[in-house]
Design an enzyme around this catalytic site. Structure first.
Site, mmCIF file in Angstrom:
data_model
loop_
_atom_site.group_PDB
_atom_site.id
_atom_site.type_symbol
_atom_site.label_atom_id
_atom_site.label_comp_id
_atom_site.label_asym_id
_atom_site.label_seq_id
_atom_site.Cartn_x
_atom_site.Cartn_y
_atom_site.Cartn_z
ATOM 1 N N THR A 1 0.843 -1.199 0.000
ATOM 2 C CA THR A 1 0.000 0.000 0.000
ATOM 3 C C THR A 1 0.871 1.238 0.000
ATOM 4 O O THR A 1 1.857 1.304 0.734
ATOM 5 C CB THR A 1 -0.856 0.015 1.294
ATOM 6 O OG1 THR A 1 -1.807 -1.029 1.201
ATOM 7 C CG2 THR A 1 -1.570 1.338 1.496
ATOM 8 N N ARG B 1 -15.081 -5.816 2.142
ATOM 9 C CA ARG B 1 -14.152 -5.490 3.237
ATOM 10 C C ARG B 1 -13.443 -4.161 2.932
ATOM 11 O O ARG B 1 -12.943 -3.937 1.848
ATOM 12 C CB ARG B 1 -13.114 -6.594 3.370
ATOM 13 C CG ARG B 1 -12.062 -6.364 4.458
ATOM 14 C CD ARG B 1 -10.753 -5.802 3.898
ATOM 15 N NE ARG B 1 -9.705 -5.733 4.923
ATOM 16 C CZ ARG B 1 -8.542 -5.119 4.731
ATOM 17 N NH1 ARG B 1 -8.280 -4.538 3.590
ATOM 18 N NH2 ARG B 1 -7.646 -5.080 5.692
ATOM 19 N N GLY C 1 -10.300 -1.779 4.483
ATOM 20 C CA GLY C 1 -9.197 -1.713 5.433
ATOM 21 C C GLY C 1 -9.089 -0.317 6.009
ATOM 22 O O GLY C 1 -10.051 0.468 6.007
ATOM 23 N N ASP C 2 -7.915 -0.007 6.512
ATOM 24 C CA ASP C 2 -7.681 1.318 7.090
ATOM 25 C C ASP C 2 -7.493 2.397 6.027
ATOM 26 O O ASP C 2 -7.741 3.581 6.285
ATOM 27 C CB ASP C 2 -6.416 1.286 7.963
ATOM 28 C CG ASP C 2 -5.190 0.859 7.158
ATOM 29 O OD1 ASP C 2 -5.268 -0.180 6.463
ATOM 30 O OD2 ASP C 2 -4.166 1.567 7.193
ATOM 31 N N GLY D 1 -0.067 -2.051 6.423
ATOM 32 C CA GLY D 1 -0.140 -3.217 7.298
ATOM 33 C C GLY D 1 -1.575 -3.676 7.469
ATOM 34 O O GLY D 1 -2.458 -3.266 6.706
ATOM 35 N N GLY E 1 -5.017 -3.648 8.073
ATOM 36 C CA GLY E 1 -5.945 -2.542 8.269
ATOM 37 C C GLY E 1 -6.828 -2.689 9.481
ATOM 38 O O GLY E 1 -7.117 -1.720 10.186
HETATM 39 N N1 ASP Z 1 -3.469 -1.460 5.045
HETATM 40 C C1 ASP Z 1 -3.940 -2.191 3.893
HETATM 41 C C2 ASP Z 1 -5.276 -2.796 4.204
HETATM 42 O O1 ASP Z 1 -5.465 -3.327 5.298
HETATM 43 C C3 ASP Z 1 -3.031 -3.282 3.463
HETATM 44 C C4 ASP Z 1 -1.595 -2.931 3.252
HETATM 45 O O2 ASP Z 1 -1.039 -1.995 3.784
HETATM 46 O O3 ASP Z 1 -0.998 -3.656 2.480
HETATM 47 O O4 ASP Z 1 -6.114 -2.820 3.337
#
Ligand code: ASP
Length: 326
Positions: free
Chosen positions: A185, A213, A215-216, A237, A239
């Site tokens: 990301t 879904r 994520g963050d 990371g 999320g």
């Molecule tokens: N933070 C992202 C998510 O949870 C994933 C990532 O950082 O790779 O969607």
């Protein structure tokens, strides 16, 4: 001066007085001197993004366009498996994208679970600038994007189509862990010479996630937060773990209280580790980067392996983030 010291040179001072700031209250005084222009982004692919952002800032003097154009490069890279084109799909085989963008004055826009649009970051900007809303998701986000003239595009590439088909054949369909090997990301935060700040964050999220879904990354305060009275932060990371501590908002508020960017990021990671032990397994990764309004930068990750990139007028450096555990 070595690069890490160059970028961190203000960060160890610790107190408001040392920052030259009596108190970082809302609406508090902004120092008048010119700031060091600076971009900070997640993972090593942040280098091309930061350098594009700096080029756009040089050309247009427009910080929001700088962070947007910077992350668009990564969205268009077919080799990145967690962003835009070439991102891994959800468990139904559809690539869905999450992104948000934010100015240092609080203006923000976001899209979630958007499919078949190459540049979700620009759709997020359009949500901010052309609607009365902050966030659009799913079919509504897609209709808005098409109405705004964003082209429909298949985001699967031959390799991700093949990987998905292979994954579906497995006996037990497991989500791959979010660790430093399988996700990238991009979050990019920046400051111009007037101390204005902005940030952008974009992802295809957790590979083979459940449809719907989020994520963050599209959530203001979780995957990105910018307040130029204090600073900016963005995350990568797992999320789910970052949302549950309102991660980037936490980092910015800790910097507002005088913490260094490194320490603020470390506190967020430590909180994830302490409060959410159900994820505290071998594979979990959670990472933050931060830019305080005095120009100091930092980053921290739960597990070893996270890198971030800092670019200023002297060039770019890829830095290994300090981490909590191996
Ligand atoms: N933070 C992202 C998510 O949870 C994933 C990532 O950082 O790779 O969607």
């Amino acid at each position: 001066m070595n690069s890490r010291r160059r970028f961190l040179k203000n960060s160890g001072l610790g107190t408001m007085a040392a920052l030259g700031l009596p108190y970082l209250s809302p609406g508090g005084p902004m120092p008048q001197q010119k700031k060091a222009r600076r971009f900070v982004s997640t993972w090593s692919h942040g280098k091309v993004a930061n350098e594009m952002a700096m080029a756009v800032l040089n050309e247009k003097s427009e910080l929001l366009s700088s962070v947007e154009e910077g992350v668009r490069i990564v969205e268009s890279d077919p080799d990145g498996r967690s962003v835009g084109l070439g991102g891994l799909p959800d468990n139904s085989g559809r690539v869905t994208l999450d992104a948000c963008i934010m100015r240092g004055n609080g203006a923000s826009g976001s899209v979630g679970a958007l499919h078949n649009i190459e540049h979700p970051i620009s759709v997020a900007r359009a949500v901010m600038e052309k609607t009365q809303h902050v966030m659009l998701v799913g079919d509504g986000a897609r209709k808005f994007a098409l109405d705004q003239g964003f082209p429909n595009k298949d985001l699967l590439v031959p390799e991700t189509r093949r990987d998905y088909e292979n994954w579906k054949k497995e006996e037990e369909l497991k989500l791959p862990p979010i660790n430093h090997e399988n996700h990238d990301t991009i979050g990019l935060i920046g400051m111009d010479e007037n101390g204005k700040m902005a940030g952008a964050c974009t992802t295809s999220g957790w590979a083979y996630k459940m449809p719907g879904r989020l994520g963050d990354s599209p959530i203001i305060g979780a995957g990105l937060f910018v307040d130029e009275e204090a600073g900016a932060a963005t995350a990568s990371g797992l999320g789910e773990s970052i949302i549950q501590i309102a991660g980037c908002h936490l980092v910015v508020e800790l910097m507002r209280q005088g913490m260094s960017p490194d320490d603020a990021c470390k506190e967020a990671v430590t909180r994830i580790s302490r409060k959410h032990s159900k994820w505290n397994k071998e594979s979990l990764q959670a990472c933050f980067i931060a830019l305080r309004r005095d120009g100091s930068v930092g980053g921290y990750s739960l597990k070893k392996g996270f890198q971030y990139v800092v670019t200023d007028d002297e060039g770019s450096e890829i830095l290994d983030a300090p981490y909590l555990t191996k």
